[in-house]
Design a protein around this motif. Structure first.
Motif, mmCIF file in Angstrom:
data_model
loop_
_atom_site.group_PDB
_atom_site.id
_atom_site.type_symbol
_atom_site.label_atom_id
_atom_site.label_comp_id
_atom_site.label_asym_id
_atom_site.label_seq_id
_atom_site.Cartn_x
_atom_site.Cartn_y
_atom_site.Cartn_z
ATOM 1 N N LEU A 86 14.134 -9.837 2.202
ATOM 2 C CA LEU A 86 13.968 -8.847 3.266
ATOM 3 C C LEU A 86 12.795 -9.226 4.165
ATOM 4 N N SER A 87 11.774 -9.812 3.569
ATOM 5 C CA SER A 87 10.568 -10.148 4.313
ATOM 6 C C SER A 87 10.807 -11.238 5.353
ATOM 7 N N ASP A 88 11.504 -12.311 4.943
ATOM 8 C CA ASP A 88 11.683 -13.418 5.901
ATOM 9 C C ASP A 88 13.077 -13.458 6.529
ATOM 10 N N MET A 96 1.700 -5.766 -4.281
ATOM 11 C CA MET A 96 1.868 -4.309 -4.317
ATOM 12 C C MET A 96 3.090 -3.924 -5.148
ATOM 13 N N LEU A 97 4.149 -4.716 -5.054
ATOM 14 C CA LEU A 97 5.336 -4.465 -5.872
ATOM 15 C C LEU A 97 5.002 -4.629 -7.354
ATOM 16 N N TYR A 98 4.206 -5.623 -7.661
ATOM 17 C CA TYR A 98 3.745 -5.867 -9.032
ATOM 18 C C TYR A 98 2.970 -4.661 -9.557
ATOM 19 N N LEU A 99 2.061 -4.128 -8.754
ATOM 20 C CA LEU A 99 1.282 -2.962 -9.157
ATOM 21 C C LEU A 99 2.178 -1.736 -9.340
ATOM 22 N N ILE A 150 7.409 -2.364 0.497
ATOM 23 C CA ILE A 150 8.598 -2.501 1.341
ATOM 24 C C ILE A 150 8.216 -2.488 2.820
ATOM 25 N N ILE A 151 7.330 -1.570 3.198
ATOM 26 C CA ILE A 151 6.901 -1.506 4.598
ATOM 27 C C ILE A 151 6.212 -2.805 5.004
ATOM 28 N N ASP A 152 5.326 -3.301 4.135
ATOM 29 C CA ASP A 152 4.585 -4.530 4.440
ATOM 30 C C ASP A 152 5.523 -5.729 4.541
ATOM 31 N N LEU A 200 14.879 -0.784 7.179
ATOM 32 C CA LEU A 200 13.639 -0.257 6.604
ATOM 33 C C LEU A 200 13.866 1.119 5.990
ATOM 34 N N VAL A 201 14.609 1.966 6.698
ATOM 35 C CA VAL A 201 14.877 3.323 6.188
ATOM 36 C C VAL A 201 15.675 3.257 4.891
ATOM 37 N N VAL A 202 16.689 2.399 4.871
ATOM 38 C CA VAL A 202 17.518 2.266 3.666
ATOM 39 C C VAL A 202 16.675 1.737 2.508
#
Length: 320
Positions: free
Chosen positions: A60-62, A195-198, A254-256, A267-269
């Motif tokens: 999703l990021s790239d 952040m996902l890890y945390l 997810i936002i980042d 993004l909303v999904v």
């Protein structure tokens, strides 16, 4: 157990009746598969799901899915099965004296005499070598992360001897795949992956505190520490904090990751995933009864579905 069905020789106490190991596996292999918890697959799911989170978030990021990602997903699944088995074997080797004193764990292969310590060490090494063969097919960053994962895996079984928060060490080990899978796709470890890890660590604190309540009384007698014993009757309040931490940190990840490449709809999904996951965790809280071991085990096992919920939303977002 249900009804008066006979118990297979050597079946572990908290394994589901009729599981594939006790029903279909060759007799000689059953003690080793039980040692790896193959008769209780929830642990493999809980180790695998953060890997798939990390991979989906990286894509999703790239916005650059590749055929190689399919192998990363499959390789993580095989590796999760093997490393969960190796980790559980290591845990049972180090805990063999304690396990023999706890009602739920005294039927495990080592304390029950199904497997010797030497046989368990050989089995652990074999699983690690097979997992290494999978890891070496990934890029250098992922290989490095895989090697580093051995540190929290090695420490975890000893954590309950020196801290009231051994669940943090379990979270460090069980959610490492979020970092590894992100690195396997991107070649580095980015801020969203951390952040996902945390978020995953907070989730582990939630479900493993529930799990630990099954052994709270025995743990007190033999001096084993856990968040279940630490929180006691205040467990529900702490679980609410872990719920908030899980959802908030995943939302931030997810936002980042999604900005600025992903569309607003994607993004909303994607953000709907942690929101729905939070409702599933809230459902577990409503059903929590720390005195009912059968209910505790049911809620713990429900976390496979909890973790799959945001993964589904992330995968849908990748299509938008």
């Amino acid at each position: 157990m249900q009804g008066n069905a006979p118990t297979p020789d050597g079946q572990v106490a908290d394994a589901a009746t009729g599981n594939w190991v006790d029903t279909y596996a060759p007799t000689f292999a059953r003690p080793y598969l039980r040692l790896s918890r193959a008769d209780r697959p929830i642990g493999t799911w809980l180790l695998l799901i953060p890997c798939w989170w990390g991979l989906a978030l990286a894509i999703l990021s790239d916005g650059q899915p590749r055929w190689e990602d399919l192998w990363i997903a499959i390789g993580c699944a095989i590796g999760a099965f093997l490393m969960r088995g190796a980790g559980c074997t290591w845990n049972d080797i180090t805990d063999r004296e304690f396990d023999g004193k706890v009602e739920r764990t005294r039927s495990r292969p080592i304390p029950s005499g199904q497997v010797s310590v030497r046989q368990a060490v050989f089995w652990m090494v074999l699983q690690c070598l097979l997992a290494l063969a999978i890891l070496l097919t990934f890029n250098q960053a992922a290989i490095a992360m895989g090697v580093l994962s051995l540190l929290p895996v090695t420490i975890y079984p000893f954590a309950k001897r020196f801290t009231w928060w051994p669940q943090i060490f379990l979270g460090l080990a069980f959610n490492w795949g979020a970092l590894l899978a992100w690195a396997a796709h991107t070649g580095t470890v980015g801020r969203p992956a951390i952040m996902l890890y945390l978020s995953g660590i907070a989730w582990t604190l939630f479900y493993d505190t529930i799990y630990a309540h099954q052994d709270a009384e025995d743990d007190e007698l033999i001096g084993i520490k856990s968040t279940a014993r630490l929180f006691g009757t205040d467990t529900a309040r702490w679980l609410k904090y872990f719920l908030i931490g899980t959802v908030s940190l995943m939302g931030l990840a997810i936002i980042d990751a999604a900005l600025p490449e992903a569309s607003v709809l994607a993004l909303v999904v994607a953000l709907s995933g942690p929101w729905a996951m939070g409702w599933h965790l809230a459902w577990q809280l409503r059903g929590l009864d720390t005195e009912d071991n059968a209910k505790l085990l049911q809620l713990f096992r429900a976390n496979r579905d909890t973790g799959l919920i945001p993964l589904i939303f992330l995968c849908v977002a990748l299509l938008l």
